[in-house]
Design an enzyme around this catalytic site. Structure first.
Site, PDB file in Angstrom:
ATOM      1  N   SER A 246       0.842  -1.186   0.000  1.00 14.08           N
ATOM      2  CA  SER A 246       0.000   0.000   0.000  1.00 14.08           C
ATOM      3  C   SER A 246       0.879   1.239   0.000  1.00 14.08           C
ATOM      4  O   SER A 246       2.106   1.151   0.032  1.00 14.08           O
ATOM      5  CB  SER A 246      -0.905   0.010   1.238  1.00 14.08           C
ATOM      6  OG  SER A 246      -0.114   0.115   2.425  1.00 14.08           O
ATOM      7  N   LYS A 247       0.248   2.409  -0.017  1.00 15.90           N
ATOM      8  CA  LYS A 247       1.021   3.649  -0.052  1.00 15.90           C
ATOM      9  C   LYS A 247       1.952   3.770   1.154  1.00 15.90           C
ATOM     10  O   LYS A 247       3.076   4.253   1.029  1.00 15.90           O
ATOM     11  CB  LYS A 247       0.080   4.856  -0.118  1.00 15.90           C
ATOM     12  CG  LYS A 247      -0.588   5.020  -1.469  1.00 15.90           C
ATOM     13  CD  LYS A 247      -1.402   6.303  -1.533  1.00 15.90           C
ATOM     14  CE  LYS A 247      -2.028   6.490  -2.920  1.00 15.90           C
ATOM     15  NZ  LYS A 247      -2.821   7.723  -3.001  1.00 15.90           N
ATOM     16  N   ARG A 248       1.494   3.306   2.293  1.00 15.83           N
ATOM     17  CA  ARG A 248       2.352   3.424   3.486  1.00 15.83           C
ATOM     18  C   ARG A 248       3.555   2.481   3.407  1.00 15.83           C
ATOM     19  O   ARG A 248       4.545   2.661   4.096  1.00 15.83           O
ATOM     20  CB  ARG A 248       1.546   3.150   4.756  1.00 15.83           C
ATOM     21  CG  ARG A 248       1.048   1.727   4.888  1.00 15.83           C
ATOM     22  CD  ARG A 248       0.090   1.593   6.069  1.00 15.83           C
ATOM     23  NE  ARG A 248      -0.499   0.273   6.150  1.00 15.83           N
ATOM     24  CZ  ARG A 248       0.042  -0.738   6.807  1.00 15.83           C
ATOM     25  NH1 ARG A 248       1.210  -0.571   7.413  1.00 15.83           N
ATOM     26  NH2 ARG A 248      -0.544  -1.907   6.848  1.00 15.83           N
TER      27      ARG A 248
END
Length: 465
Positions: free
Chosen positions: A242-244
């Site tokens: 994911s983006k994180r």
């Protein structure tokens, strides 16, 4: 002749998973002296944007994944797709279907109620001896592919090994919507045939598309490429990236100060290996990447390892090249590298051992080009509460520097002589010198740091304390 392709959809940025797919397809083609093709699959007109297309092109350029052909755009090939659909309708490998949305929903509901897998039941499929109803008025038909009903469709996957699907599980795929626009799986097949693609390396989320595409290729009498489906990249916690975790635009890694050489090296090791080699050049990757040793298991993205690898490439980069990369980062923050300032290449050489990214290197280099901002606690601890001898030592050190050679060796000798003159230990003078000149308490060797600064600037800041 090997011909591979990378075919992203411009509905978002080029993320790290797509970049790895592109890298593997590029390296495979380069290893065999083949051709690497870039194809933009932009048939989703609602979600595809020029900005996303440009982000893909920028990301590929930054990574150095140069295409031999393309970019080709599917939206510019619509006439070709319609031509092939017409050919298939004429040959009987495709047919028109007038099912309405309501009929399809009722069909699926009835199948689910009987515990069956929802699928198109072939009610408009032409069969020998079968009479089809009259087409309803006011309904625009879709075009479906006449999928084989018996047997299995399989292939020896370059990554996963043998895979097969029963054709009975594959319903008749829509290849053209009711408005005449071709669908994804059909466009891919026509493109792969026309572009003579021999090897398809892509994410394993496409495995279920592969038997359908193989069957359409066979219906067209076209060669079937070899397929290799790459496992997904997971975050450090084992969850979907994911983006994180780092599933951001490839160009964000540029913004964050990573070198493309480091990112390419790191991506290559995400799901592929050559012995125990961890650090290797792009040329070595091309030499080794023959399609073997690709892992069948998902890889985990490790930022610590990427930063370690980037630090390695940072240290190996020449000081002059680092200066070229760091200068725009400083100037973007309003920091001027004017004539008479410290030489930026020299500064980069001093600081690169302590930085892992260009962003960190630029942040550290600021102290050479801005007035020192001394933290109140540091001032109180190292200047205001210093031994009484410090004031005289700072003055004496400045006096020695006025007439000494402006080299690290000469400045170091002046520093040691000052310590002897005033009975101080190295930290008692070196830390205040760092604070007054640079605004920080820790730096590389203080004599080398001072030698990189203009003499007049150093003397003025020492006397300000």
């Amino acid at each position: 002749m090997v011909r591979t392709r990378f075919a992203p959809s411009p509905t978002g940025f080029l993320h790290i998973g797509g970049a790895r797919t592109a890298l593997f397809a590029w390296a495979y083609a380069r290893h065999y002296g083949g051709t690497f093709i870039l194809r933009i699959e932009d048939t989703d007109r609602e979600r595809s944007t020029p900005a996303a297309t440009q982000a893909i092109l920028d990301g590929m350029r930054w990574l150095g994944l140069d295409a031999d052909e393309g970019p080709y755009y599917q939206t510019q090939r619509m006439d070709r797709y319609r031509e092939v659909i017409a050919q298939m309708l004429e040959e009987g490998t495709a047919y028109r279907c007038w099912c309405t949305r309501e009929e399809l929903e009722a069909m699926r509901a009835a199948q689910e109620a009987r515990g069956l897998k929802p699928r198109y039941d072939g009610r408009w499929r032409p069969e020998p001896g079968r009479t089809l109803p009259e087409p309803p008025t006011g309904v625009d038909p879709v075009v479906r592919f006449r999928n084989p009903l018996a047997g299995a469709t399989g292939w020896n996957d370059l990554v996963k090994g043998p895979i097969a699907f029963d054709n009975a599980e594959l319903d008749d795929l829509i290849i053209a919507r009711s408005d005449g626009t071709p669908t994804y799986n059909f466009c891919v097949v026509v493109d792969d045939r026309d572009m003579r693609i021999t090897h398809v390396l892509r994410g394993d989320d496409h495995v279920n598309n592969t038997p359908r595409q193989i069957n359409i290729l066979r219906a067209l009498g076209a060669p079937v490429p070899e397929y290799g489906h790459l496992p997904m990249i997971h975050g450090p916690d084992g969850q979907k990236l994911s983006k994180r975790h780092g599933a951001v635009s490839v160009m964000q890694y540029d913004d964050d100060g990573y070198l493309p050489e480091a990112v390419v090296n790191y991506l290559a090791r995400l799901g592929w290996s050559h012995g125990d080699e961890e650090v290797f050049t792009r040329e070595q990757l091309v030499q080794w990447f023959d399609g073997s040793h690709i892992s069948r298991s998902p890889s985990r993205f490790d930022f610590d390892k990427l930063r370690w690898l980037n630090a390695h490439y940072l240290k190996a980069t020449s000081d002059a090249d680092l200066a070229v990369l760091v200068r725009p980062r400083l100037e973007a923050e309003g920091v001027s590298i004017a004539a008479g300032n410290a030489d930026l290449a020299l500064v980069c050489g001093l600081l690169k051992e302590r930085a892992q990214t260009l962003k960190e290197l630029a942040a550290q280099a600021r102290m050479f080009y801005t007035e020192p901002a001394i933290d109140d606690d540091d001032r109180a601890r190292h200047l205001d509460s210093a031994p009484p001898a410090l004031a005289g030592a700072l003055g004496g050190f400045a006096a020695k520097l006025e007439s000494s050679d402006w080299t690290a060796a000469a400045i170091g000798a002046a520093l040691k002589a000052t310590l002897a003159d005033h009975g101080l230990k190295m930290p008692q003078l070196a830390v205040p010198v760092r604070l007054l000149v640079f605004g920080v308490t820790q730096t590389p060797s203080v004599d080398a740091m001072l030698a990189a600064m203009p003499r007049e600037t150093v003397l003025a800041r020492l006397r300000s304390g």
